[in-house]
Design an enzyme around this catalytic site. Structure first.
Site, PDB file in Angstrom:
ATOM      1  N   HIS A   1     -16.246  33.213  87.693  1.00  0.00           N
ATOM      2  CA  HIS A   1     -16.627  33.588  85.885  1.00  0.00           C
ATOM      3  C   HIS A   1     -18.575  34.137  86.486  1.00  0.00           C
ATOM      4  CE1 HIS A   1     -18.475  31.468  82.374  1.00  0.00           C
ATOM      5  NE2 HIS A   1     -18.247  32.527  81.977  1.00  0.00           N
TER       6      HIS A   1
ATOM      7  N   ASP B   1     -16.902  25.939  78.253  1.00  0.00           N
ATOM      8  CA  ASP B   1     -17.116  25.811  79.948  1.00  0.00           C
ATOM      9  C   ASP B   1     -16.656  24.069  80.238  1.00  0.00           C
ATOM     10  OD1 ASP B   1     -17.206  26.413  82.926  1.00  0.00           O
ATOM     11  OD2 ASP B   1     -18.052  28.307  82.849  1.00  0.00           O
TER      12      ASP B   1
ATOM     13  N   HIS C   1     -18.222  23.441  82.828  1.00  0.00           N
ATOM     14  CA  HIS C   1     -19.585  23.258  84.019  1.00  0.00           C
ATOM     15  C   HIS C   1     -20.808  24.345  83.376  1.00  0.00           C
ATOM     16  CE1 HIS C   1     -15.825  23.800  86.521  1.00  0.00           C
ATOM     17  NE2 HIS C   1     -16.437  22.839  86.979  1.00  0.00           N
TER      18      HIS C   1
ATOM     19  N   ASP D   1     -23.438  26.407  84.994  1.00  0.00           N
ATOM     20  CA  ASP D   1     -23.076  27.193  85.618  1.00  0.00           C
ATOM     21  C   ASP D   1     -24.935  27.858  85.525  1.00  0.00           C
ATOM     22  OD1 ASP D   1     -20.651  28.013  86.223  1.00  0.00           O
ATOM     23  OD2 ASP D   1     -19.951  28.997  84.732  1.00  0.00           O
TER      24      ASP D   1
ATOM     25  N   HIS E   1     -20.329  31.986  91.853  1.00  0.00           N
ATOM     26  CA  HIS E   1     -19.601  31.220  89.676  1.00  0.00           C
ATOM     27  C   HIS E   1     -20.598  30.661  88.994  1.00  0.00           C
ATOM     28  CE1 HIS E   1     -16.166  28.343  90.485  1.00  0.00           C
ATOM     29  NE2 HIS E   1     -16.883  28.273  91.452  1.00  0.00           N
TER      30      HIS E   1
ATOM     31  N   ASP F   1     -14.558  30.317  79.714  1.00  0.00           N
ATOM     32  CA  ASP F   1     -14.036  29.779  81.013  1.00  0.00           C
ATOM     33  C   ASP F   1     -13.061  29.285  80.578  1.00  0.00           C
ATOM     34  OD1 ASP F   1     -13.709  28.660  83.448  1.00  0.00           O
ATOM     35  OD2 ASP F   1     -16.064  28.682  83.927  1.00  0.00           O
TER      36      ASP F   1
ATOM     37  N   ASP G   1     -11.339  26.961  82.025  1.00  0.00           N
ATOM     38  CA  ASP G   1     -11.289  25.386  82.296  1.00  0.00           C
ATOM     39  C   ASP G   1     -12.203  24.452  81.379  1.00  0.00           C
ATOM     40  OD1 ASP G   1     -14.108  25.522  82.843  1.00  0.00           O
ATOM     41  OD2 ASP G   1     -14.556  25.522  85.461  1.00  0.00           O
TER      42      ASP G   1
ATOM     43  N   GLU H   1     -11.923  32.462  85.178  1.00  0.00           N
ATOM     44  CA  GLU H   1     -11.409  32.215  86.027  1.00  0.00           C
ATOM     45  C   GLU H   1     -10.330  31.786  86.186  1.00  0.00           C
ATOM     46  OE1 GLU H   1     -13.058  30.337  88.094  1.00  0.00           O
ATOM     47  OE2 GLU H   1     -15.488  30.931  87.777  1.00  0.00           O
TER      48      GLU H   1
HETATM   49  N1  ARG Z   1     -17.513  28.930  86.135  1.00  0.00           N
HETATM   50  C1  ARG Z   1     -17.629  27.759  87.380  1.00  0.00           C
HETATM   51  N2  ARG Z   1     -15.835  27.381  87.380  1.00  0.00           N
HETATM   52  N3  ARG Z   1     -18.462  26.845  87.506  1.00  0.00           N
HETATM   53  C2  ARG Z   1     -17.988  25.726  88.877  1.00  0.00           C
HETATM   54  C3  ARG Z   1     -19.168  25.511  89.412  1.00  0.00           C
HETATM   55  C4  ARG Z   1     -19.435  24.415  90.118  1.00  0.00           C
HETATM   56  C5  ARG Z   1     -19.952  23.730  90.684  1.00  0.00           C
HETATM   57  N4  ARG Z   1     -21.651  23.012  89.320  1.00  0.00           N
HETATM   58  C6  ARG Z   1     -21.202  24.760  91.281  1.00  0.00           C
HETATM   59  O1  ARG Z   1     -22.337  24.800  91.171  1.00  0.00           O
HETATM   60  O2  ARG Z   1     -20.926  24.803  92.381  1.00  0.00           O
HETATM   61 MN    MN Z   2     -17.863  28.839  84.449  1.00  0.00          MN
HETATM   62 MN    MN Z   3     -15.843  26.048  84.475  1.00  0.00          MN
END
Ligand code: ARG
Ligand code: MN
Ligand code: MN
Length: 374
Positions: free
Chosen positions: A161, A184, A186, A188, A201, A298, A300, A343
């Protein structure tokens, strides 16, 4: 007429109907439906019936050609395999999926993230592979920008990402007011100053957000990211999150303090995905029902039982239909100007899980590129 149709407001119905007509009229078979070709522009201009539609086209509401931009980025996270997404989706027949929906397709070669040219000697530990991520996202930003300027619909296939840094920068250079739908698990929303992992990411939104002075990112300390020093920024009311369920402490604080519109899995359980998407568009369309939109998907965000081949799995995600509904609603808005999906990591699952995840990704692309159920 079936029930769901009746429950659409007339306005929505008309918008969807007119969009489908447009997609239909633009599915011109023949040599111009192949890669790139200089002829495309001519065909397109013949299809522009009035000034009014030319105005719409300016905001990419009238897309006919989509540029598939493969961005096989792995440097934003620790696992190998995240670079396989673009090739595997192409092998599955992504191009045919898009042409069958009425798009002309410009299938570009994957961006070349040439590691040899880049020195990582000055990379800070809290922004891992900073120079490589910067090189790749800078290339991606230029590509997305130039395709948008031609009136194409950029379809970015990740990669991790961190590619969002490039896609968003490219889009914002052309459409500063773009509304962003970030799907997502998350947020990000980290920066090198707040990230616990140092993985970039987890930073695309955090790096590009128009921060208050005390949280501002110092791009002079991030080798390669000089292109962002005076780059465009996202204002906090320009983005909505869908599907969040794993948020870091500073991300939570900033979502609240900046007033970013965020729909977590709790909200989806509480209101249902239909209402959530209505509220998301209401927020983004305030003052401009034709606001151009970008979706960053994303994989996920989807429940890991359905999409196991990804690097940062979080239980309790979108169901199959919720995942599609988000994509379908984005398409039905009629305002989508660009899209990104990221991802996939087939090496983090068995073969069955990997192909299940890719198949879902392909179907989600079809949904946000305009496939409707009826
Ligand atoms: N694009 C993603 N899958 N991001 C996951 C980030 C996980 C966590 N918040 C980090 O900053 O490391
Ligand atoms: Mn993401
Ligand atoms: Mn994510």
């Amino acid at each position: 007429m079936s029930l769901p149709m009746q429950s659409l407001s007339l306005k929505t119905f008309q918008r969807v109907a007119s969009r489908q007509t447009r997609l239909f009229t633009t599915a011109v078979p023949g040599p111009s439906s192949t890669t790139g070709g200089a002829g495309i522009g001519n065909v397109e201009s013949q299809l522009l019936p009035s000034m009014n539609d030319a105005e719409l086209f300016k905001h990419c509401k009238y897309p006919r050609t989509t540029s598939i931009i493969g961005a096989p980025m792995t440097f934003g996270q620790p696992f190998v395999g995240t670079d396989a997404g673009p090739a595997l989706l192409r092998d599955r027949g992504l191009r045919n999926v898009l042409t069958s929906l009425g798009w002309r397709v410009e299938d570009l070669p994957d961006l070349d993230f040439d590691t040899e040219q880049v020195s990582d000697a000055r990379d800070p530990p809290n922004a891992r592979n900073c120079s490589l991520v910067a090189q790749g996202t800078s290339k991606l930003a230029d590509t997305v920008e130039s395709k948008l300027r031609k009136g194409h619909f950029p379809l970015v296939i990740g990669g991790d990402h961190s590619v969002g840094i490039g896609s968003l920068t490219g889009i914002l250079r052309v459409i500063p007011d773009i509304g962003i739908i970030w799907v997502d698990a998350h947020a990000d929303l980290n920066t090198p100053a707040t990230s616990g992992s140092g993985n970039m990411h987890g930073m695309p939104v955090g790096l590009l957000l128009d921060h208050s002075e005390e949280n501002a990112v110092d791009f002079t300390k991030l080798p390669g990211f000089e292109f962002l020093i005076d780059g465009p920024r996202i204002s906090p009311d320009q983005i909505v999150y869908i599907g969040l369920r794993d948020i870091d402490p500073t991300e939570r604080l900033w979502i609240r303090d900046y007033g970013i519109k965020a729909f977590t899995m709790y909200d989806i359980d509480h209101f249902g995905i239909g209402k959530v998407m209505d509220m998301a568009f209401e927020h983004l369309n305030k003052g401009n029902p034709n606001r151009p939109l970008h979706i960053s998907y994303d994989i996920d965000a989807v429940d890991p039982l359905l999409a196991p081949a990804t690097g940062t799995k979080v239980r309790g995600g979108l169901t199959y239909r919720e995942a599609h509904f988000v994509a379908e609603a984005a398409a039905q808005s009629g305002n989508l100007a660009s899209a990104e999906i990221v991802e996939f990591n087939p090496s983090l699952s068995d073969d069955g899980g990997a192909s299940e995840t890719l198949e879902l990704g392909e179907q989600l692309i079809a949904s946000f590129m305009g496939k409707s159920l009826l």
